[in-house]
Scaffold this active site. Structure first.
Site, PDB file in Angstrom:
ATOM      1  CB  ILE A   1      -5.133   4.542   0.977  1.00 29.73           C
ATOM      2  CG1 ILE A   1      -4.669   4.578  -0.477  1.00 29.73           C
ATOM      3  CG2 ILE A   1      -5.934   5.795   1.311  1.00 29.73           C
ATOM      4  CD1 ILE A   1      -5.818   4.599  -1.482  1.00 29.73           C
TER       5      ILE A   1
ATOM      6  CB  THR B   1       0.195   3.533   3.713  1.00 26.60           C
ATOM      7  OG1 THR B   1       1.412   4.072   4.225  1.00 26.60           O
ATOM      8  CG2 THR B   1      -0.684   3.068   4.851  1.00 26.60           C
ATOM      9  CG  ASP B   2      -0.952   4.521  -1.745  1.00 25.93           C
ATOM     10  OD1 ASP B   2      -1.225   5.376  -0.875  1.00 25.93           O
ATOM     11  OD2 ASP B   2      -1.762   4.142  -2.601  1.00 25.93           O
ATOM     12  CB  ALA B   3       2.724   8.361  -2.457  1.00 20.27           C
ATOM     13  N   GLY B   4      -0.291   8.070  -1.073  1.00 25.18           N
ATOM     14  CA  GLY B   4      -1.544   8.736  -0.744  1.00 25.18           C
ATOM     15  C   GLY B   4      -2.026   8.450   0.672  1.00 25.18           C
TER      16      GLY B   4
END
Length: 146
Positions: free
Chosen positions: A34, A29-32
Site C-alpha cells: 500500500i 508503496t511499502d512492504a505491505g
C-alpha cells in the site's frame, strides 16, 4: 542533448477546485503493497506546486530572484481514511479555504474515483529565504489565489 521547455502546469480547475492526477508507482508503496503514509504528503505537495504554476507562479524564479522567497508548511493535519495501492489512478484536489497577507490554508483530498482516501488541511507561509521570516504574498499572486 535535447532540451525542451518546461511543460505547462498539469491539472485543471473545476468548480473552484484544482485537480491534479497522480498514478501510484511501485516506489510509492511499502512492504505491505500500500502507499507509504508519507508519500501522500508528497502527492499533496506536487498538487500545490502545480496549482501555483497554474496560477502563473514559477517558484524557481522566486528562489533565484533578487529577494529570494519561498513557501513553507507551517501546519498540517492529515486523516488517512483508506489505502491506495499500486497502479491506482488518484486525483489530488487543492482548494484555498483561507488566505491572509503571508499565509494560506489549503484543503486537499486524495481520491480514487469518488472514494476519498486522504484528507489534508495545510497552512503554508510565504517566507524570505534570507531572513527566514514571513513576507507578504505578492499582490498579483494574492489576487489570483483569492
Amino acid at each position: 542533448m535535447i532540451v525542451k521547455p518546461i511543460a505547462p502546469a498539469q491539472g485543471e480547475v473545476v468548480d473552484g477546485e484544482f485537480l491534479f492526477p497522480v498514478r501510484v508507482y511501485y516506489e510509492d508503496t511499502d512492504a505491505g503493497g500500500i502507499v507509504y503514509y508519507a508519500n501522500y504528503l508528497k502527492f499533496a505537495e506536487r498538487a500545490r506546486t502545480e496549482y501555483l504554476r497554474y496560477l502563473g507562479k514559477c517558484q524557481k524564479e522566486d528562489l533565484e530572484g533578487e529577494e529570494k522567497t519561498g513557501w513553507v508548511v507551517r501546519h498540517c493535519e492529515i486523516d488517512y481514511l483508506k489505502p491506495a495501492v499500486l497502479e491506482d489512478e488518484l486525483m489530488v484536489t487543492c482548494k484555498i479555504t483561507n488566505i491572509g497577507g503571508v499565509t494560506a490554508i489549503m484543503h486537499q483530498e486524495i481520491l480514487r474515483g469518488n472514494e476519498v482516501l486522504v484528507v489534508i488541511d495545510v497552512k503554508v507561509a510565504h517566507l524570505s529565504l534570507a531572513t527566514k521570516k514571513p513576507v507578504r504574498i505578492p499582490k498579483d499572486l494574492l489576487s489570483r489565489m483569492a
